[in-house]
Scaffold this active site. Structure first.
Site, PDB file in Angstrom:
ATOM      1  N   HIS A  62      -6.212   1.746  10.014  1.00 43.78           N
ATOM      2  CA  HIS A  62      -5.496   2.533   8.856  1.00 43.78           C
ATOM      3  C   HIS A  62      -6.217   2.559   7.759  1.00 43.78           C
ATOM      4  CE1 HIS A  62      -2.139   2.098   5.741  1.00 43.78           C
ATOM      5  NE2 HIS A  62      -1.904   2.193   6.418  1.00 43.78           N
ATOM      6  N   HIS A 101       6.841  -2.696   9.071  1.00 44.66           N
ATOM      7  CA  HIS A 101       7.475  -2.628   7.846  1.00 44.66           C
ATOM      8  C   HIS A 101       8.011  -1.508   7.019  1.00 44.66           C
ATOM      9  CE1 HIS A 101       2.882  -1.125   6.406  1.00 44.66           C
ATOM     10  NE2 HIS A 101       4.168  -0.597   5.340  1.00 44.66           N
ATOM     11  N   ASP A 146       4.772   6.024   7.212  1.00 46.93           N
ATOM     12  CA  ASP A 146       4.023   6.242   7.903  1.00 46.93           C
ATOM     13  C   ASP A 146       3.764   5.248   8.725  1.00 46.93           C
ATOM     14  OD1 ASP A 146       3.433   4.261   5.388  1.00 46.93           O
ATOM     15  OD2 ASP A 146       0.818   4.674   5.988  1.00 46.93           O
ATOM     16  N   HIS A 147       4.559   3.959   8.810  1.00 46.44           N
ATOM     17  CA  HIS A 147       4.792   3.435   9.900  1.00 46.44           C
ATOM     18  C   HIS A 147       6.387   3.028  10.729  1.00 46.44           C
ATOM     19  CE1 HIS A 147       1.634   0.610   9.102  1.00 46.44           C
ATOM     20  NE2 HIS A 147       1.667   1.427   7.808  1.00 46.44           N
ATOM     21  N   ASP A 180       0.700  -3.889   7.248  1.00 47.18           N
ATOM     22  CA  ASP A 180      -0.097  -3.540   6.066  1.00 47.18           C
ATOM     23  C   ASP A 180      -0.162  -4.400   5.008  1.00 47.18           C
ATOM     24  OD1 ASP A 180      -0.057  -0.646   6.607  1.00 47.18           O
ATOM     25  OD2 ASP A 180       1.426   0.052   4.913  1.00 47.18           O
ATOM     26  N   HIS A 237       2.678  -7.091   0.503  1.00 43.10           N
ATOM     27  CA  HIS A 237       2.819  -5.624   0.430  1.00 43.10           C
ATOM     28  C   HIS A 237       3.198  -5.726   0.195  1.00 43.10           C
ATOM     29  CE1 HIS A 237       1.138  -1.535   1.274  1.00 43.10           C
ATOM     30  NE2 HIS A 237       2.095  -1.869   2.847  1.00 43.10           N
ATOM     31  N   HIS A 274       7.628   1.695   5.672  1.00 39.57           N
ATOM     32  CA  HIS A 274       7.174   2.608   4.869  1.00 39.57           C
ATOM     33  C   HIS A 274       6.906   3.727   5.673  1.00 39.57           C
ATOM     34  CE1 HIS A 274       4.691   0.771   1.248  1.00 39.57           C
ATOM     35  NE2 HIS A 274       6.169   0.592   1.021  1.00 39.57           N
TER      36      HIS A 274
END
Lengths: 317, 317
Positions: free
Chosen positions: B270, B63, B67-68, B211, B141, B65
């Protein structure tokens, strides 16, 4: 005082011992700091160096290459997740600002604080704090690239002790009062603090280079500076092999310039991974000392340097 | 065999002990690997884990975001600077692909290899290798988020040794020839290899969650899987306090789902930075074991797990 903490000293790609570019700048005025360049992983180095994103006041990006800016989105997002509210200045090339807008939009990132962009190409000096000024100076690279000069002043109030002694006023509470700006009655007259205090303005300056193939283009920028921090991506022999394409400097080029310019302190950084071993670093050190008689350091990640108001540069461990 | 190397196990922001999301997937077929998610600093973790960007064949982004995915530009650029020429598959959300185009353009980054984008939302399974298939499964999410299921098969040729013994052919060179696909003359007739070899197809599957606030939406995806890797951002008590806004799972939610689903192996990852201490990890472990009777691990950075074809999961150090 200027304190520099090197967060990354590798060129292009990180290695196991050195991250890509990032340099924290602090002053005698406290915890506030400024970040110069922000390669990927800079926020990790910030944590390891014990710096706080809450105290960060400005980020300066010298040019658009990824090893100098790919850490920006993560650092900005983490500052947001840490509940930062204060505005943050971003002095950066226009394409970096444009890229950031797209980044925030595409990745659903919402910063809970204002990010205020200043074009790095704008020639107006930026007043970081009343006594600290940042100016930008164009360099030669594959893309527009800027060096940052930081001028830092401090006013010191010194009591005219000889004159007071001659007047017959001995050291004591009256001296303290005068030095703190209070007028003092003495033998039927009023001694005005302003008459008995001499204000001395101390000044230091450091030039923090970005990527640059021609150190000599920083001649004006280095005028009166006590310190030059400059990339030295290659040993001269390696630059001769690689050729001028990457538009980086050799140690010899930088050392020769600093010597001619009479800059008393030189810190080299931004080393190609081929020069990261201890042996290779020794090669670079020798090359620097061959062409430069001042004080020279080869920066390592987490090295901390202090430039005092007397112009002395010290490495802290 | 599936080998998983955890490159980052923190949620949102990195800490001093855990990086943000990144998971390397290898198989019994050799050095080739696939990366699932690529938070900032993943390329640094790749180096530390001893993996090579030359052997990387695909990057999957669950996805948008940061942090990914904030590590993508640096990882792709470094692969280029390491002279990669082979095409690289990128299975990612459309906004990540759009962001990458802008990133490359704004930062003067030129990849010397083809980057081939596949929309993560495309329901067609992707054939990584002839015997390895990757499918995507929607999760819940704040933005569209996908889990990746990897199905891995291996054909084993087994000689029908009992039948050969019964026929009167003893173990020896003839057995070896038959098992290698060669026909063998025996007592005036020709024994056809195909008649005396039984082909057994072994199959394992692992589901690698992104997530996800509702583990139960992976019910179909987990059908017949031996392993579920899932985020467990919070302990249940913390999720109760934080509320449903962030749309993450608690350990209890995931453990309960895995128990009901009958998945024999569970790896949690995570973790919110508040759960990174040893004491907090013990709290999470206890919560997991309270609700799940299978084999459960809490992943740490650089943990390496192997899922064998018999379905057994082992942690390698």
């Amino acid at each position: 005082m200027l304190r520099l903490t090197f967060l990354g000293t590798s060129s292009g790609v990180p290695s196991l011992t050195r991250n890509v570019s990032g340099l924290a700048v602090q002053t005698h005025l406290g915890r506030a700091w400024m970040l110069v360049d922000c390669g990927e992983g800079t926020q990790h180095q910030v944590q390891r160096a014990g710096l706080s994103l809450h105290d960060l006041q400005a980020v300066c990006i010298s040019h658009v290459h990824g090893d100098h800016c790919f850490g920006l989105p993560g650092l900005l997002a983490s500052a947001g997740m840490n509940a930062r509210k204060e505005p943050l200045q971003l002095i950066a090339p226009e394409p970096v600002w444009r890229w950031l807008q797209t980044t925030l939009e595409c990745t659903d990132t919402h910063l809970p604080y204002p990010l205020e962009w200043i074009d790095v190409a704008d020639p107006t000096p930026w007043q970081w704090q009343p006594s600290i000024t940042l100016s930008r100076h164009a360099q030669k690279h594959r893309v527009p690239s800027y060096a940052f000069r930081i001028d830092c002043t401090r006013a010191i109030r010194r009591l005219k002790t000889d004159a007071l002694q001659a007047l017959g006023l001995p050291p004591g509470p009256a001296w303290k009062a005068l030095s703190h700006g209070q007028d003092v009655p003495f033998e039927g007259r009023l001694l005005h603090s302003a008459d008995w205090v001499h204000e001395e303005v101390q000044h230091i300056a450091a030039v923090l280079g970005g990527d640059n193939a021609e150190p000599a283009c920083l001649q004006a920028a280095c005028e009166g500076a006590q310190l030059l921090v400059h990339e030295a991506t290659y040993a001269q022999a390696v630059l001769d092999k690689v050729g001028p394409g990457p538009m980086h400097s050799s140690v010899q080029l930088v050392a020769t310039f600093a010597q001619q310019q009479g800059v008393p302190n030189l810190i080299l950084t931004h080393f190609s991974p081929r020069h990261h071993t201890a042996d290779e670093q020794q090669v670079l050190r020798t090359e620097a000392q061959t062409h430069y008689q001042g004080q020279v350091f080869l920066a390592q990640d987490f090295d901390r340097f202090e430039l005092a108001f007397d112009g002395a540069l010290t490495r802290r461990h």
